[in-house]
Design an enzyme around this catalytic site. Sequence first.
Site, PDB file in Angstrom:
ATOM      1  N   LYS A  11       0.821  -1.214   0.000  1.00  0.00           N
ATOM      2  CA  LYS A  11       0.000   0.000   0.000  1.00  0.00           C
ATOM      3  C   LYS A  11       0.859   1.270   0.000  1.00  0.00           C
ATOM      4  CE  LYS A  11      -3.875  -2.279   2.294  1.00  0.00           C
ATOM      5  NZ  LYS A  11      -4.914  -2.136   3.329  1.00  0.00           N
ATOM      6  N   TYR A  51     -12.532  -1.906  -3.441  1.00  0.00           N
ATOM      7  CA  TYR A  51     -12.993  -2.092  -2.059  1.00  0.00           C
ATOM      8  C   TYR A  51     -14.519  -1.983  -1.936  1.00  0.00           C
ATOM      9  CZ  TYR A  51      -8.324  -2.207   0.043  1.00  0.00           C
ATOM     10  OH  TYR A  51      -7.060  -2.572   0.436  1.00  0.00           O
ATOM     11  N   ARG A  87      -1.904 -14.608   5.119  1.00  0.00           N
ATOM     12  CA  ARG A  87      -2.532 -13.826   6.193  1.00  0.00           C
ATOM     13  C   ARG A  87      -1.774 -13.994   7.510  1.00  0.00           C
ATOM     14  NH1 ARG A  87      -7.302 -11.386   4.912  1.00  0.00           N
ATOM     15  NH2 ARG A  87      -8.358 -11.633   6.895  1.00  0.00           N
ATOM     16  N   ARG A 104       2.841  -6.525   8.972  1.00  0.00           N
ATOM     17  CA  ARG A 104       2.147  -5.342   9.492  1.00  0.00           C
ATOM     18  C   ARG A 104       2.741  -4.877  10.818  1.00  0.00           C
ATOM     19  NH1 ARG A 104      -3.783  -7.467   7.639  1.00  0.00           N
ATOM     20  NH2 ARG A 104      -3.984  -6.280   5.703  1.00  0.00           N
ATOM     21  N   ASN A 114      -1.940   0.114   6.613  1.00  0.00           N
ATOM     22  CA  ASN A 114      -1.438  -1.125   7.223  1.00  0.00           C
ATOM     23  C   ASN A 114      -0.513  -1.928   6.297  1.00  0.00           C
ATOM     24  OD1 ASN A 114      -3.422  -2.050   5.529  1.00  0.00           O
ATOM     25  ND2 ASN A 114      -4.498  -3.279   7.043  1.00  0.00           N
ATOM     26  N   HIS A 117      -2.133  -5.477   1.706  1.00  0.00           N
ATOM     27  CA  HIS A 117      -3.431  -6.147   1.635  1.00  0.00           C
ATOM     28  C   HIS A 117      -3.161  -7.637   1.424  1.00  0.00           C
ATOM     29  CE1 HIS A 117      -7.496  -7.145   0.351  1.00  0.00           C
ATOM     30  NE2 HIS A 117      -6.960  -7.769  -0.683  1.00  0.00           N
ATOM     31  N   GLU A 128      -9.573 -10.543  -7.114  1.00  0.00           N
ATOM     32  CA  GLU A 128      -8.658  -9.410  -6.924  1.00  0.00           C
ATOM     33  C   GLU A 128      -7.470  -9.483  -7.877  1.00  0.00           C
ATOM     34  OE1 GLU A 128      -9.940  -8.913  -2.227  1.00  0.00           O
ATOM     35  OE2 GLU A 128      -7.918  -9.590  -2.706  1.00  0.00           O
TER      36      GLU A 128
HETATM   37  P1  CMP Z   1      -7.280  -4.631   3.799  1.00  0.00           P
HETATM   38  O1  CMP Z   1      -6.819  -5.960   4.258  1.00  0.00           O
HETATM   39  O2  CMP Z   1      -6.704  -4.060   2.556  1.00  0.00           O
HETATM   40  O3  CMP Z   1      -8.881  -4.658   3.645  1.00  0.00           O
HETATM   41  C1  CMP Z   1      -9.716  -3.585   3.913  1.00  0.00           C
HETATM   42  C2  CMP Z   1      -8.983  -2.392   4.434  1.00  0.00           C
HETATM   43  O4  CMP Z   1      -9.776  -1.439   5.089  1.00  0.00           O
HETATM   44  C3  CMP Z   1      -8.007  -2.850   5.516  1.00  0.00           C
HETATM   45  O5  CMP Z   1      -6.970  -3.582   4.974  1.00  0.00           O
HETATM   46  C4  CMP Z   1      -7.647  -1.523   6.150  1.00  0.00           C
HETATM   47  O6  CMP Z   1      -6.679  -0.822   5.385  1.00  0.00           O
HETATM   48  C5  CMP Z   1      -8.964  -0.799   6.054  1.00  0.00           C
HETATM   49  N1  CMP Z   1      -9.677  -0.840   7.339  1.00  0.00           N
HETATM   50  C6  CMP Z   1     -10.229  -1.897   7.926  1.00  0.00           C
HETATM   51  N2  CMP Z   1     -10.794  -1.553   9.099  1.00  0.00           N
HETATM   52  C7  CMP Z   1     -10.603  -0.226   9.224  1.00  0.00           C
HETATM   53  C8  CMP Z   1     -10.954   0.720  10.191  1.00  0.00           C
HETATM   54  N3  CMP Z   1     -11.628   0.361  11.282  1.00  0.00           N
HETATM   55  N4  CMP Z   1     -10.589   2.004  10.010  1.00  0.00           N
HETATM   56  C9  CMP Z   1      -9.921   2.364   8.892  1.00  0.00           C
HETATM   57  N5  CMP Z   1      -9.549   1.496   7.919  1.00  0.00           N
HETATM   58  C10 CMP Z   1      -9.879   0.228   8.083  1.00  0.00           C
END
Ligand code: CMP
Length: 139
Positions: A11, A51, A87, A104, A114, A117, A128
């Site tokens: 990211k 998303y 994961r 992470r 984070n 993904h 995806e």
């Molecule tokens: P990802 O695994 O890419 O899938 C969905 C993304 O939404 C997640 O990683 C985070 O980057 C984001 N995300 C999930 N929960 C939250 C949250 N509570 N607040 C902000 N961003 C979030």
Amino acid sequence: MATNRTFTMIKPDAANAGNAGAILKMIEEAGFRIVAIKKTKLSAETAGKFYEVHKERGFYGELCAYMSSGAIFPAILEKENAVEDFRKLIGATDPKKAEAGTIRAIFATSIEANAVHGSDSDENAAIEGAFFFAETERF
Ligand code: CMP
């Protein structure tokens, strides 16, 4: 349907910080083979499509803005049990809850920024991966 592939994105936070190389090294050392990879930048609209499953969540708008704020490295990865093992390698969505030594825990700065993904199912890994890569771009 069983698959040995998963999908990831490095990211904008991790890409901007110059951590793509270190993250890819961890991924390869964990036994994943890179099937496809590129550097690209999403528009807010394209991030919104990727998303879409989260569109009812409160963080959706911010997530789309963040994911289109800088370059990303999408990639398809291959390994036995790829989705689950990847994961484990990346750790929990919230880096504060991610196990020590996970990608992470090492590189993420917040629950939104984070670092990476990782697909949550074989079905989503296929969807995806197809979002970013044609069959002719996979080796
Ligand atoms: P990802 O695994 O890419 O899938 C969905 C993304 O939404 C997640 O990683 C985070 O980057 C984001 N995300 C999930 N929960 C939250 C949250 N509570 N607040 C902000 N961003 C979030």
